[in-house]
Motif scaffolding. Sequence first.
Motif, short mmCIF file in Angstrom:
data_model
loop_
_atom_site.label_atom_id
_atom_site.label_comp_id
_atom_site.label_asym_id
_atom_site.label_seq_id
_atom_site.Cartn_x
_atom_site.Cartn_y
_atom_site.Cartn_z
N GLU A 24 -4.87 -8.96 -14.38
CA GLU A 24 -4.81 -8.80 -12.92
C GLU A 24 -6.22 -8.49 -12.43
OE1 GLU A 24 -1.58 -7.74 -10.95
OE2 GLU A 24 -0.24 -8.20 -12.60
N ARG A 46 -6.23 1.43 -6.96
CA ARG A 46 -4.90 2.02 -6.96
C ARG A 46 -3.86 0.94 -7.30
NH1 ARG A 46 -1.08 3.37 -3.06
NH2 ARG A 46 0.03 5.32 -3.48
N SER A 47 -4.00 -0.25 -6.72
CA SER A 47 -3.05 -1.32 -7.01
C SER A 47 -3.14 -1.77 -8.47
CB SER A 47 -3.27 -2.51 -6.07
OG SER A 47 -2.85 -2.17 -4.77
N GLN A 70 -1.37 0.73 -10.52
CA GLN A 70 0.08 0.60 -10.35
C GLN A 70 0.62 -0.60 -11.12
OE1 GLN A 70 0.38 0.67 -6.04
NE2 GLN A 70 0.93 2.84 -6.03
N ALA A 71 -0.13 -1.70 -11.13
CA ALA A 71 0.31 -2.88 -11.88
C ALA A 71 0.47 -2.54 -13.36
CB ALA A 71 -0.67 -4.03 -11.68
N ALA A 129 0.87 0.64 -14.61
CA ALA A 129 1.94 1.63 -14.75
C ALA A 129 3.31 1.00 -14.58
CB ALA A 129 1.74 2.77 -13.74
N ALA A 130 3.37 -0.08 -13.80
CA ALA A 130 4.65 -0.79 -13.60
C ALA A 130 5.02 -1.63 -14.82
CB ALA A 130 4.55 -1.68 -12.37
N ASP A 144 3.50 -4.45 -15.60
CA ASP A 144 3.23 -5.86 -15.34
C ASP A 144 1.95 -6.35 -16.01
OD1 ASP A 144 5.50 -6.33 -13.93
OD2 ASP A 144 4.56 -6.50 -11.96
N ALA A 145 1.10 -5.42 -16.43
CA ALA A 145 -0.17 -5.81 -17.03
C ALA A 145 -0.67 -4.70 -17.94
CB ALA A 145 -1.21 -6.10 -15.95
N SER A 148 -3.21 9.56 -8.07
CA SER A 148 -3.89 9.11 -6.86
C SER A 148 -2.97 9.33 -5.67
CB SER A 148 -4.29 7.64 -6.96
OG SER A 148 -3.18 6.80 -6.74
N MET A 186 -1.99 -0.56 3.25
CA MET A 186 -3.10 -1.46 3.01
C MET A 186 -2.73 -2.88 3.38
SD MET A 186 -3.19 -1.72 -1.16
CE MET A 186 -3.88 -3.37 -1.34
N ARG A 237 4.63 -8.08 -3.90
CA ARG A 237 4.43 -7.82 -5.32
C ARG A 237 3.82 -6.43 -5.53
NH1 ARG A 237 0.62 -9.20 -9.18
NH2 ARG A 237 1.49 -9.69 -11.23
N SER A 238 2.84 -6.07 -4.71
CA SER A 238 2.22 -4.76 -4.83
C SER A 238 3.21 -3.66 -4.48
CB SER A 238 0.98 -4.66 -3.94
OG SER A 238 -0.05 -5.45 -4.49
N GLN A 292 5.43 -3.19 -7.37
CA GLN A 292 4.72 -2.51 -8.47
C GLN A 292 4.56 -1.02 -8.18
OE1 GLN A 292 1.21 -4.99 -8.74
NE2 GLN A 292 2.02 -6.12 -10.49
N ALA A 293 4.32 -0.67 -6.93
CA ALA A 293 4.19 0.75 -6.58
C ALA A 293 5.48 1.49 -6.91
CB ALA A 293 3.83 0.92 -5.11
N ALA A 319 7.87 0.39 -9.12
CA ALA A 319 8.09 0.34 -10.58
C ALA A 319 7.16 1.32 -11.30
CB ALA A 319 7.89 -1.09 -11.09
N ALA A 320 5.99 1.57 -10.71
CA ALA A 320 5.04 2.52 -11.31
C ALA A 320 5.49 3.97 -11.11
CB ALA A 320 3.65 2.32 -10.70
N ASP A 343 5.30 5.52 -8.21
CA ASP A 343 4.51 6.14 -7.14
C ASP A 343 5.27 6.24 -5.83
OD1 ASP A 343 2.34 6.68 -8.68
OD2 ASP A 343 1.04 5.16 -7.83
N ARG A 376 9.66 -12.88 -17.18
CA ARG A 376 9.97 -11.49 -16.81
C ARG A 376 11.40 -11.35 -16.32
NH1 ARG A 376 4.00 -9.80 -14.36
NH2 ARG A 376 3.06 -9.80 -16.44
#
Lengths: 387, 387
Positions: free
Chosen positions: A45, A92-93, A96-97, A99-100, A102-103, A239, B78, B92-93, B96-97, B99-100, B102, B270
């Motif tokens: 990412e 931050r994104s 999160q990617a 932590a999610a 996805d990467a 964060s 954002m 998507r972000s 992810q937020a 799923a992370a 947050d 996925r």
Amino acid sequence: MTVQIAGVASTPYGNHPDSSTRELFTDAALEALEDASLSVDDIEELYAGNFIGDLTDDQAHVGAMLADYLGARQAASMRTESACASASSAARSGAQAIAAGDADVALVGGVEMMHTSGLAEVTDALANAADNEYENEAGLTFPGIYALMAQVYMDEFDATNEDLAAVTVKNYDNGISNPIAQRQEETDVESVLESPPVATPLRLQDCCPITDGASAAVLVSEAYANEHGLETEVSVVGSGQSSDSIALQDRPDLARTRAAERAAEQAYERAEISAEDVDVVELHDCFTIAEILAIESLGFFERGEGARGAVEGETAVDGRIPVNTSGGLLAKGHPVGATGVGQLVEITKQLEGRHPNQVDDPTIGLTHTVGGSGASCVVTVLRAGGA
Amino acid sequence: MTVQIAGVASTPYGNHPDSSTRELFTDAALEALEDASLSVDDIEELYAGNFIGDLTDDQAHVGAMLADYLGARQAASMRTESACASASSAARSGAQAIAAGDADVALVGGVEMMHTSGLAEVTDALANAADNEYENEAGLTFPGIYALMAQVYMDEFDATNEDLAAVTVKNYDNGISNPIAQRQEETDVESVLESPPVATPLRLQDCCPITDGASAAVLVSEAYANEHGLETEVSVVGSGQSSDSIALQDRPDLARTRAAERAAEQAYERAEISAEDVDVVELHDCFTIAEILAIESLGFFERGEGARGAVEGETAVDGRIPVNTSGGLLAKGHPVGATGVGQLVEITKQLEGRHPNQVDDPTIGLTHTVGGSGASCVVTVLRAGGA
């Protein structure tokens, strides 16, 4: 899951007449990858901050352009934009990617080329971070906006021009030792006060410069770091990000940045720390008054007490809470779309013990990045200790 | 962790001379919140796509502006930008937020006001999605770029103008039943072929219109949905995003969109499905050729076979793989920064069984959003069945 910082880099900040946006970003990205012992093919990412490229270079879609030029076409790529906090949103994104799930590897960064246009055009472009309908159309530019905030603060807390100037003196002094800093010059309170007026009470040396620059950081999952034997030494442990009214007129108190207060509270809670635990800080001193407001919002000083931070040496490299050991935006420079990750680069180097203005054995570092006059704020807490 | 879609809404797409960017987005956001039975105070993160606002309205920092006007100043906000895929990056972000860990509630969406400027200015602004140095400066605009892709495809696979026109006929027909669609008119192959030439072989009815519009979706964590008794009926089960060269000149085959192929492969993996499992699709038909390339990249048709999709009724509402039952970008319209979430709105309604062109009992839906000529692509897989 903890996200690790595997590598960081900033290009020199300043004037890059022989570079383009994609070239400058690629310089930072390749250096960060080398620092991480990873390659372009490892990037899953890519998040990049960029603020004024569509206005100055007729170029948007910058995430894809940077992934392309870097050779990371396989990656998910996007541009993040939160005005001057754009790169912190990218970081931050990216975190999160990871932590999610996805990467495992995210390249986060930012780039801004601010010398490709004239000063008037850049000032005009930067004003897009304010409320166009209610502020720009009324003639406010950013020095004017921060001057209003400074006036209110000085009136409310009896702060002086000398208090503001002390911030510049400290940050210029820190910048001299930082090889990437744009301004490599000493100053003193008298010189700040005698520098040309920009918007009362702010003088030229109260304002950050116009800067070309790029910064990048390689974020990896803990599992990936362990699996690939990466010697990461710094973790992202929390964060916070929050918003506020975009126009000043809707804020009950111009001498207070509420988005920063909320972002800090959230970041501290997630990192399970308090303000007292922070050892070193890079924060958003786009103007001297901004540093004073920030150290209050972050909880290092009571309200109205921030003005004495630089004056009494409390925010110096060897002070109680070292702030902007890099030189900050005032001396290091402020390539707007890159600044947030530029701050992460500096804090990472501090926590790894390799900063040109090294503080004594820091454990917790923090970055604070502001969009516009405070309608966005991102606070990120890093901790020494990797995977 | 599975992310749920709790509520969705799009404003009518078309011409909104009496609205501003912030007003139009707020209309969509409030309707989506009502659909989710949630309030503005519940929003923890706000991600918004917007592409040309800094050029047409002198307004960037749009994430914060929208959070502010909506009354969600507490939220992290954002703007995401991947050219015409900007809103899909927002979604998507946001996912992810969540799923992370947050956030539990993310408002994702987008908005574009394209009628505030003249046609030439909008065309110029849209060109910022291409490679400025190598394409725009050489005189290429987007109709020209897609015309080149169409020429190569038609030459390589003996496709005809009539094959392209069949896409328009189908999508216009679908648009008639969709109350938010900008174009509410029937057409036939002959009318498409006789519409004014734009860039050979593309005619006016091969091209999507210039559109004002906003879309929003409320994403929530499964735990939050359960805890708050939200009756979610749709889950985000996988997404993929990839990149490609921003300039056409660097692609080995102009009749192939590699970023879409990679994004689809990632999303299928996925979501643990294959192309055959997909029941209904909203995809990025900015031009007729784009739909043909997309249904091949997504694996619904072999390469070179996509041209028969609309001709033979396979992509009709009652066909083998219904594509753009909303009318797609061609008829529903294309407010660039909102389009990706607009697609999610339509697929959510299909999976909830409340779409104006309802397909028969779909389980799996998919959205496909392209940035530029394919340098970005986001594919998202949704599944009927909530928390």
